[in-house]
Scaffold this motif. Structure first.
Motif, short mmCIF file in Angstrom:
data_model
loop_
_atom_site.label_atom_id
_atom_site.label_comp_id
_atom_site.label_asym_id
_atom_site.label_seq_id
_atom_site.Cartn_x
_atom_site.Cartn_y
_atom_site.Cartn_z
N ASN A 1 0.82 -1.21 0.00
CA ASN A 1 0.00 0.00 0.00
C ASN A 1 0.86 1.26 0.00
N ALA A 2 1.91 1.28 0.80
CA ALA A 2 2.79 2.45 0.88
C ALA A 2 3.52 2.69 -0.44
N LEU A 3 4.02 1.62 -1.04
CA LEU A 3 4.73 1.76 -2.32
C LEU A 3 3.78 2.20 -3.43
N ALA A 4 2.57 1.66 -3.45
CA ALA A 4 1.59 2.06 -4.46
C ALA A 4 1.22 3.54 -4.30
N LEU A 5 1.04 3.98 -3.06
CA LEU A 5 0.72 5.38 -2.81
C LEU A 5 1.88 6.29 -3.23
N GLU A 6 3.09 5.89 -2.92
CA GLU A 6 4.26 6.68 -3.31
C GLU A 6 4.33 6.81 -4.84
N PHE A 7 4.11 5.72 -5.54
CA PHE A 7 4.12 5.74 -7.00
C PHE A 7 2.99 6.62 -7.53
N ALA A 8 1.78 6.50 -6.96
CA ALA A 8 0.64 7.30 -7.40
C ALA A 8 0.90 8.79 -7.19
N LYS A 9 1.54 9.15 -6.09
CA LYS A 9 1.87 10.56 -5.85
C LYS A 9 2.88 11.06 -6.88
N ALA A 10 3.84 10.22 -7.26
CA ALA A 10 4.81 10.60 -8.28
C ALA A 10 4.11 10.80 -9.63
N VAL A 11 3.20 9.91 -9.96
CA VAL A 11 2.44 10.04 -11.19
C VAL A 11 1.66 11.36 -11.18
N ASP A 12 1.03 11.66 -10.05
CA ASP A 12 0.24 12.88 -9.93
C ASP A 12 1.09 14.13 -10.14
N VAL A 13 2.31 14.12 -9.63
CA VAL A 13 3.21 15.27 -9.75
C VAL A 13 3.83 15.36 -11.13
#
Length: 84
Positions: free
Chosen positions: A33-45
């Protein structure tokens, strides 16, 4: 009865399986969950195109879901094998 890979009854895929006490499953879910969220935040930025961003985040949600299901299925399989 319909069975899926490794002879797990299909019903096992559609019921809630709380983590087995003492298992490492919660830690594994938390990591995914933490890694997926980190990746999603990078995609968003990093991605400006709204359609590509939406597709990328949707794909991440699916990957996270299937990874977590895989963790649960691994534990189900271990528990079924221990019962035999």
């Amino acid at each position: 009865m319909v069975k899926l890979i490794m002879d797990i009854p299909i019903e096992e895929y559609f019921r809630y399986h709380p983590p087995t006490p003492g298992s490492d499953r919660v830690r594994k879910h938390d990591r995914i969950n933490a890694l997926a969220l980190e990746f999603a935040k990078a995609v968003d930025v990093e991605i400006e195109d709204p359609q590509c961003k939406q597709f990328a985040i949707f794909a991440l949600q699916q990957a996270r879901m299937f990874a977590n299901q895989g963790i649960t299925v691994d534990e189900i399989r271990q528990n079924l094998n221990a019962e035999q």
